[in-house]
Motif scaffolding. Structure first.
Motif, PDB file in Angstrom:
ATOM      1  N   VAL A 172       0.843  -1.194   0.000  1.00  0.00           N
ATOM      2  CA  VAL A 172       0.000   0.000   0.000  1.00  0.00           C
ATOM      3  C   VAL A 172       0.879   1.246   0.000  1.00  0.00           C
ATOM      4  O   VAL A 172       0.640   2.192  -0.745  1.00  0.00           O
ATOM      5  N   GLN A 193      -7.427   4.805  11.719  1.00  0.00           N
ATOM      6  CA  GLN A 193      -8.300   5.031  10.560  1.00  0.00           C
ATOM      7  C   GLN A 193      -8.769   6.486  10.498  1.00  0.00           C
ATOM      8  O   GLN A 193      -8.994   7.038   9.431  1.00  0.00           O
ATOM      9  N   LEU A 227      -5.755   8.692   9.306  1.00  0.00           N
ATOM     10  CA  LEU A 227      -5.520   8.662   7.859  1.00  0.00           C
ATOM     11  C   LEU A 227      -6.313   9.754   7.137  1.00  0.00           C
ATOM     12  O   LEU A 227      -5.821  10.374   6.203  1.00  0.00           O
ATOM     13  N   ILE A 228      -7.540   9.970   7.583  1.00  0.00           N
ATOM     14  CA  ILE A 228      -8.350  10.999   6.931  1.00  0.00           C
ATOM     15  C   ILE A 228      -8.283  12.310   7.692  1.00  0.00           C
ATOM     16  O   ILE A 228      -8.987  13.261   7.379  1.00  0.00           O
ATOM     17  N   TYR A 267      -7.200  -5.511   7.974  1.00  0.00           N
ATOM     18  CA  TYR A 267      -7.233  -4.898   6.646  1.00  0.00           C
ATOM     19  C   TYR A 267      -7.552  -3.407   6.689  1.00  0.00           C
ATOM     20  O   TYR A 267      -7.155  -2.664   5.792  1.00  0.00           O
ATOM     21  N   LEU A 268      -8.289  -2.975   7.686  1.00  0.00           N
ATOM     22  CA  LEU A 268      -8.548  -1.543   7.784  1.00  0.00           C
ATOM     23  C   LEU A 268      -7.333  -0.819   8.346  1.00  0.00           C
ATOM     24  O   LEU A 268      -7.170   0.384   8.147  1.00  0.00           O
ATOM     25  N   PRO A 317      -3.855  -0.021   5.389  1.00  0.00           N
ATOM     26  CA  PRO A 317      -3.625   1.215   4.620  1.00  0.00           C
ATOM     27  C   PRO A 317      -3.108   2.360   5.486  1.00  0.00           C
ATOM     28  O   PRO A 317      -2.361   3.210   5.001  1.00  0.00           O
ATOM     29  N   THR A 318      -3.487   2.370   6.768  1.00  0.00           N
ATOM     30  CA  THR A 318      -2.995   3.445   7.625  1.00  0.00           C
ATOM     31  C   THR A 318      -1.511   3.245   7.913  1.00  0.00           C
ATOM     32  O   THR A 318      -0.738   4.203   7.833  1.00  0.00           O
TER      33      THR A 318
END
Lengths: 605, 88
Positions: A66, A207, A210-211, A294-295, A298-299
């Motif tokens: 990723v 999570q 990340l945003i 899995y969540l 990406p972080t």
């Protein structure tokens, strides 16, 4: 206490736990050996399936993938979780109701054919074997790094531990050890992520980080914008937009999803719960447990990319952090000072005419032998020198493997030693749990479907279990052999092979077996054979026989070709069925029966 | 209560399965791949992440979990309606 001692304590404790559980739940009958007696709770089975599903590769390299490819890596994130939706709504409740112990068993009975069963056994063995070799190799590499032993010795230790609880304990032993392994993995993966999220974004939940905003430095900027800026400045494509073609992205995601729904070692896990109702419930738990990892992936990928670049880019080698030197010593990172300024520079492909950012010629670094003169081993800044020739077509000087994002993460974030030890234990747990699940499918395919159902039908229950143990021993020896002497080009292509094969063979065959009561054996066999041979030849042609990317069918890479193979399987099967009539009456009744979710008959032999 | 119209049960089951699969397709292939560029521009971003990108990396996975939870709920209700729920 040194890091090694703490690692040793954590891993030793986790092993003692696994073996303790395995000894307590030793399997006596085939029913216990194949399906743990069919009485595992949905919650426990959910955890066990999650551990079974997430391999060492997922655990170590996914976040790195990723980090390197940004949006493009979404194909793995969606593919390996979305497959569980297919698996749950289309496959496992019906297969559980059918009540057979293995996947080839279903194929053999539903298509009333020994030949169909044989083809299914071969597929199952091939899928599991490619997969398990990679796991054994992974265990060996981790052990060798941890304890400074050779890789072959590490592989042998790993193989013996797997044999103790998978070979002897059967499904019953595996299930409860996998529950423990999942817990180790989940903590090992999320704790470093939480720490690093707090350090970089001030957010406890990765999570949300990340945003959220990047809070290091004078002014806060949105984190993803920061990442995009870095990527563009250094000559990579924007992190949040991909460069892969839409059709290829679509096909790979679809192949991974359908492959997931056709992987025998995941399907058999659902045979261990009580009834159809528990299967559905258990599948929902499984996906939730998998999503925890899995969540987070990406972080971790995004955070550690920023961290890595901030810490290393334009840094003098002599001032580089100690973890960089450590990973350089193990060959997971490398630096080639192309412009002789003593600083580490990291650049992407768009910074040069050549369009690449390879540091040296070849895929991975090659080092001079350790008895070479010092001038070949250590460079003018004290860095480790490579035997590989530097690639002067571009300015990039820093190389790192994909697994570095997870393994180096705690070091980069300066986390305490026990977190690193936990991560090591988690990594080994991931490899062992997957290897054990695969080994079980391998051994039962051989003992049940090959020996009992095809070669020697008069086998007693006890003999069958013993055959399964012998088969698992032999399978493990073969896997260990390939783990020690990897057919290198082969292991790296595990994903393309295992998922391509599962998607083009098992998924369509099982699906038609369940939902089309009239599908007959000729259609199924023809479909399976054409699907597999198309997929295998496409992969072999492009991976081993030097096929060039411009010859790709519609621009689909070998990773995604399983999807096309699957469509081929469906169409061939339906076409052949047109000319060969319906399946016999009793088979059609059997299929109708699968759809009734009442008390399922326990697996009979 | 064993044979309460298995065919009707099978049909409703198929309906549930297909509609959930339609949602499954929309959240993953639809939002994450096919329409993502359009969504990135035209949909409000999630935090600081463009909508399509967020769907591909996080939203779709959350969607999958919700799909499975609704599957468990809907199927159990259907089984009860047709008298297939097991007395424990």
């Amino acid at each position: 206490m040194s890091q090694d001692t703490i690692n040793f304590i954590f891993i030793g404790l986790s092993f003692a736990l696994y073996i303790g559980i395995a000894v307590r739940s030793r399997a006596e009958s085939t029913k216990e050996y194949y399906t743990a007696g069919g009485g595992v709770s949905p919650f426990a089975n959910g955890m066990a399936t999650a551990a079974d599903w997430m391999s060492a590769a997922t655990f170590i390299s996914m976040a790195g993938t990723v980090a390197i490819s940004g949006y493009d890596a979404s194909r793995f994130l969606m593919g390996w979780t979305g497959g569980f939706v297919l698996l749950t709504v289309l496959m496992v409740p019906y297969l559980r109701k059918f009540g057979k112990a293995t996947v080839p068993d279903f194929v053999g009975d539903r298509y009333y054919s020994k030949f169909a069963r044989f083809v299914a056994v071969i597929c199952a063995i091939f899928i599991c074997m490619t997969y398990i070799m990679g796991q054994m190799r992974g265990v060996g590499v981790v052990f060798s790094q941890l304890f400074g032993i050779s890789i072959p010795f590490g592989v042998i230790i790993g193989a013996s531990i797997v044999f103790v609880y998978a070979g002897l304990g059967g499904m019953k032993g595996i299930t409860y050890t996998q529950v423990a392994q999942y817990c180790v993995m989940a903590f090992a993966y999320t704790i470093p992520a939480i720490f690093i999220a707090m350090a970089m974004t001030g957010n406890v939940i990765p999570q949300l980080g990340l945003i959220g905003d990047y809070t290091v430095g004078e002014q806060t900027v949105p984190f993803l914008q920061k990442l995009n800026n870095i990527n563009i400045e250094l000559g990579f494509q924007e992190y949040t937009s991909g460069k892969m073609s839409t059709i290829n992205m679509f096909c790979i995601t679809a192949a991974l999803m359908c492959g997931t729904a056709g992987l025998p070692h995941v399907i058999v896990r659902f045979f261990t719960v009580k009834d159809v109702r528990s299967v559905r419930c258990s599948a929902a738990w499984t996906l939730s447990f998998i999503a925890v990892i899995y969540l987070t992936a990406p972080t971790i990928g995004a955070f550690s990319r920023v961290n890595l670049i901030e810490k290393l880019h334009e840094t003098n080698y002599t001032e580089a952090p100690t973890w960089f030197i450590d990973f350089e010593a193990t060959g997971q990172m490398a630096w080639v000072d192309k412009n002789n300024d003593g600083k580490i520079q990291y650049f992407g492909p768009t910074k040069s005419q050549a369009g690449t950012n390879s540091v040296f010629k070849g895929k991975s670094p090659v080092y001079p032998p350790s008895d070479a003169p010092n001038s070949q081993l250590i460079g003018s800044n004290g860095e480790r020198l490579l035997a590989s020739k530097a690639d002067f077509s571009n300015p990039n000087e820093l190389w790192f493997g994909t697994d570095i994002m997870v393994m180096a993460n705690p070091y980069m974030a300066g986390l305490p030693m026990w977190v690193i030890a936990l991560l090591m234990a988690g990594c080994i747990a991931a490899a062992l749990s997957t290897a054990a699940g695969l080994l079980l499918v391998l051994s039962t395919s051989i003992s049940h479907d090959l020996i009992k159902k095809i070669i020697k039908p008069a086998l007693s229950d006890r003999e069958e279990v013993n055959y399964a143990r012998i088969a698992s021993f032999v399978a493990l020896v073969v896997a260990a052999y390939f783990g020690i002497n990897p057919p290198s080009a082969f292991i790296a292509k595990t994903v393309a092979f295992a998922f391509g094969l599962a998607a083009s063979s098992f998924f369509p065959t099982l699906l038609m077996g369940i939902f089309s009561s009239k599908m007959n054996k000729y259609g199924a066999i023809a479909g399976m054979l054409s699907g597999i041979s198309f997929t295998v030849s496409y992969i072999v042609y492009f991976q081993f026989l030097g096929g060039q990317p411009d010859q790709y069918l519609f621009g689909i890479t070998p990773e995604g070709i399983g999807f096309v193979g699957m469509l081929l399987n469906f169409s061939v099967a339906l076409f052949v069925k047109l000319f060969t009539g319906d399946a016999p009456e009793y088979v059609q009744k059997m299929v109708a029966e699968i759809h009734i979710p009442s008390k399922s008959t326990q697996s009979q032999k | 209560m064993q044979d309460k119209d298995p065919l009707a049960h099978r049909l409703s089951c198929l309906k549930i399965t297909l509609s959930l699969l339609a949602i499954w397709f929309m959240v993953s292939f639809g939002a994450g791949i096919l329409l993502r560029d359009w969504l990135d521009v035209n949909f409000p971003s999630v935090g600081s992440a463009p909508f399509g990108f967020w769907m591909a990396q996080q939203g779709s996975i959350i969607g999958f979990i919700l799909i499975l939870i609704s599957y468990v709920y809907l199927m159990n209700r259907l089984d009860r309606k047709h008298g297939y729920s097991e007395e424990r």
